[in-house]
Design a protein around this motif. Structure first.
Motif, PDB file in Angstrom:
ATOM      1  N   PHE A  70       0.922  -1.229   0.152  1.00 51.54           N
ATOM      2  CA  PHE A  70      -0.281   0.147  -0.150  1.00 51.54           C
ATOM      3  C   PHE A  70       0.996   1.331   0.114  1.00 51.54           C
ATOM      4  O   PHE A  70       1.619   1.498   0.961  1.00 51.54           O
ATOM      5  CB  PHE A  70      -0.901   0.090   1.304  1.00 51.54           C
ATOM      6  N   ALA A  71       0.867   1.918  -1.268  1.00 50.32           N
ATOM      7  CA  ALA A  71       1.749   3.046  -1.301  1.00 50.32           C
ATOM      8  C   ALA A  71       0.840   4.051  -1.931  1.00 50.32           C
ATOM      9  O   ALA A  71       0.219   3.919  -2.929  1.00 50.32           O
ATOM     10  CB  ALA A  71       2.972   2.760  -1.924  1.00 50.32           C
ATOM     11  N   ILE A  72       1.183   5.415  -1.556  1.00 52.73           N
ATOM     12  CA  ILE A  72       0.476   6.433  -2.426  1.00 52.73           C
ATOM     13  C   ILE A  72       1.740   7.535  -2.743  1.00 52.73           C
ATOM     14  O   ILE A  72       2.461   7.890  -1.916  1.00 52.73           O
ATOM     15  CB  ILE A  72      -0.481   7.121  -1.645  1.00 52.73           C
ATOM     16  N   ALA A  73       1.984   7.818  -3.871  1.00 54.48           N
ATOM     17  CA  ALA A  73       2.663   9.245  -4.422  1.00 54.48           C
ATOM     18  C   ALA A  73       1.745  10.260  -4.695  1.00 54.48           C
ATOM     19  O   ALA A  73       0.794  10.218  -5.325  1.00 54.48           O
ATOM     20  CB  ALA A  73       3.504   8.741  -5.490  1.00 54.48           C
ATOM     21  N   VAL A  74       2.159  11.462  -4.117  1.00 60.54           N
ATOM     22  CA  VAL A  74       1.587  12.642  -4.263  1.00 60.54           C
ATOM     23  C   VAL A  74       2.558  13.481  -4.901  1.00 60.54           C
ATOM     24  O   VAL A  74       3.740  13.856  -4.566  1.00 60.54           O
ATOM     25  CB  VAL A  74       0.943  13.236  -3.061  1.00 60.54           C
ATOM     26  N   ASP A  75       2.338  13.922  -6.304  1.00 56.24           N
ATOM     27  CA  ASP A  75       3.223  14.739  -7.156  1.00 56.24           C
ATOM     28  C   ASP A  75       2.659  16.339  -7.433  1.00 56.24           C
ATOM     29  O   ASP A  75       1.324  16.240  -7.769  1.00 56.24           O
ATOM     30  CB  ASP A  75       3.646  14.230  -8.255  1.00 56.24           C
ATOM     31  N   ALA A  76       3.444  17.384  -7.637  1.00 56.69           N
ATOM     32  CA  ALA A  76       2.919  18.482  -8.032  1.00 56.69           C
ATOM     33  C   ALA A  76       3.811  19.261  -8.588  1.00 56.69           C
ATOM     34  O   ALA A  76       5.307  19.127  -8.548  1.00 56.69           O
ATOM     35  CB  ALA A  76       2.273  19.297  -6.748  1.00 56.69           C
ATOM     36  N   GLU A  77       3.738  20.213  -9.470  1.00 56.62           N
ATOM     37  CA  GLU A  77       4.612  21.212  -9.888  1.00 56.62           C
ATOM     38  C   GLU A  77       4.649  22.568  -9.067  1.00 56.62           C
ATOM     39  O   GLU A  77       3.479  23.163  -8.938  1.00 56.62           O
ATOM     40  CB  GLU A  77       4.405  21.388 -11.319  1.00 56.62           C
ATOM     41  N   LYS A  78       5.780  22.953  -8.714  1.00 57.73           N
ATOM     42  CA  LYS A  78       5.605  24.283  -7.908  1.00 57.73           C
ATOM     43  C   LYS A  78       5.918  25.339  -8.989  1.00 57.73           C
ATOM     44  O   LYS A  78       6.983  25.416  -9.472  1.00 57.73           O
ATOM     45  CB  LYS A  78       6.850  24.431  -6.848  1.00 57.73           C
ATOM     46  N   LEU A  79       4.765  26.425  -9.123  1.00 55.39           N
ATOM     47  CA  LEU A  79       5.059  27.450 -10.000  1.00 55.39           C
ATOM     48  C   LEU A  79       5.002  28.453  -9.587  1.00 55.39           C
ATOM     49  O   LEU A  79       4.683  28.923  -8.593  1.00 55.39           O
ATOM     50  CB  LEU A  79       3.993  27.256 -11.264  1.00 55.39           C
ATOM     51  N   ARG A  80       5.247  29.678 -10.401  1.00 51.55           N
ATOM     52  CA  ARG A  80       5.203  31.016 -10.000  1.00 51.55           C
ATOM     53  C   ARG A  80       3.998  31.908 -11.023  1.00 51.55           C
ATOM     54  O   ARG A  80       4.344  31.605 -12.401  1.00 51.55           O
ATOM     55  CB  ARG A  80       6.527  31.844  -9.923  1.00 51.55           C
ATOM     56  N   ASP A  81       3.232  32.773 -10.656  1.00 49.00           N
ATOM     57  CA  ASP A  81       2.520  33.586 -11.657  1.00 49.00           C
ATOM     58  C   ASP A  81       3.265  34.696 -12.161  1.00 49.00           C
ATOM     59  O   ASP A  81       4.167  34.749 -11.728  1.00 49.00           O
ATOM     60  CB  ASP A  81       1.064  33.784 -11.029  1.00 49.00           C
ATOM     61  N   GLU A  82       2.535  35.513 -12.983  1.00 48.04           N
ATOM     62  CA  GLU A  82       3.080  36.591 -13.582  1.00 48.04           C
ATOM     63  C   GLU A  82       3.515  37.877 -12.346  1.00 48.04           C
ATOM     64  O   GLU A  82       4.549  38.414 -12.598  1.00 48.04           O
ATOM     65  CB  GLU A  82       2.401  37.357 -14.402  1.00 48.04           C
ATOM     66  N   LYS A  83       3.139  37.626 -11.257  1.00 49.31           N
ATOM     67  CA  LYS A  83       3.276  38.715 -10.054  1.00 49.31           C
ATOM     68  C   LYS A  83       4.523  37.915  -9.231  1.00 49.31           C
ATOM     69  O   LYS A  83       4.617  38.482  -8.112  1.00 49.31           O
ATOM     70  CB  LYS A  83       2.152  39.080  -9.309  1.00 49.31           C
ATOM     71  N   GLY A  84       5.028  36.830  -9.591  1.00 52.09           N
ATOM     72  CA  GLY A  84       5.950  36.068  -8.921  1.00 52.09           C
ATOM     73  C   GLY A  84       5.241  35.147  -7.539  1.00 52.09           C
ATOM     74  O   GLY A  84       6.180  34.816  -6.834  1.00 52.09           O
ATOM     75  N   ARG A  85       3.888  34.977  -7.513  1.00 50.39           N
ATOM     76  CA  ARG A  85       3.525  34.291  -6.270  1.00 50.39           C
ATOM     77  C   ARG A  85       3.579  32.782  -6.763  1.00 50.39           C
ATOM     78  O   ARG A  85       3.233  32.559  -7.788  1.00 50.39           O
ATOM     79  CB  ARG A  85       2.085  34.924  -6.128  1.00 50.39           C
ATOM     80  N   SER A  86       4.109  32.090  -5.863  1.00 47.06           N
ATOM     81  CA  SER A  86       4.276  30.515  -6.048  1.00 47.06           C
ATOM     82  C   SER A  86       2.806  29.794  -5.669  1.00 47.06           C
ATOM     83  O   SER A  86       2.078  30.456  -4.594  1.00 47.06           O
ATOM     84  CB  SER A  86       5.290  30.065  -5.281  1.00 47.06           C
TER      85      SER A  86
END
Length: 141
Positions: A70-86
């Motif tokens: 039983f394993a779960i992987a959680v993936d995401a991309e950390k991005l920034r918008d045009e104002k630099g907010r992540s």
């Protein structure tokens, strides 16, 4: 708010960018920046999403059969918008669950898609909150 619905953690500074988090039951974890071995706040968010759904799915499926793995992987991309907010985008929760051969394992395998859907659509408070876009209000005392 009634006592049943209220949730709280307390975060106390250990050193610059390193903290101890304590829950109401006395459990603790350490949190830090991505530059240390401690979990970062982003990793804790991914952990909360994965752990919340893991508990739901485990409770529902293990009634039929104890999983072999039983394993779960959680993936995401950390991005920034045009104002630099992540922010995080493309959050994916991948289930890697195996049940034993036999009738009970077959029952658990058959239930797995519904258990995952129920967790996502109804049961997991964490992912539901993220998807709803619940406001966060800073307060200074």
């Amino acid at each position: 708010m009634s006592e049943d619905t209220h949730r709280q953690v307390t975060i106390e500074r250990i050193t610059n960018s390193h903290y101890t988090v304590t829950n109401a039951r006395g459990g603790t974890i350490t949190v830090g920046t991505a530059d240390s071995a401690d979990f970062s706040p982003v990793e804790l968010l991914l952990t909360a999403i994965g752990a919340c759904t893991a508990i739901d799915v485990d409770i529902l499926t293990s009634r039929r059969a104890e999983p072999d793995s039983f394993a779960i992987a959680v993936d995401a991309e950390k991005l920034r918008d045009e104002k630099g907010r992540s922010y995080l985008a493309d959050i994916a929760v991948t289930f890697r669950i195996r049940f034993p051969e036999g009738a009970d394992g077959d029952k658990a395998r058959a239930l797995l898609p519904d258990a995952v859907k129920r967790s996502h659509d109804q049961l997991c408070t964490v992912s539901r909150t993220v998807e709803l876009g619940t406001p966060v209000t800073p307060v200074i005392e």
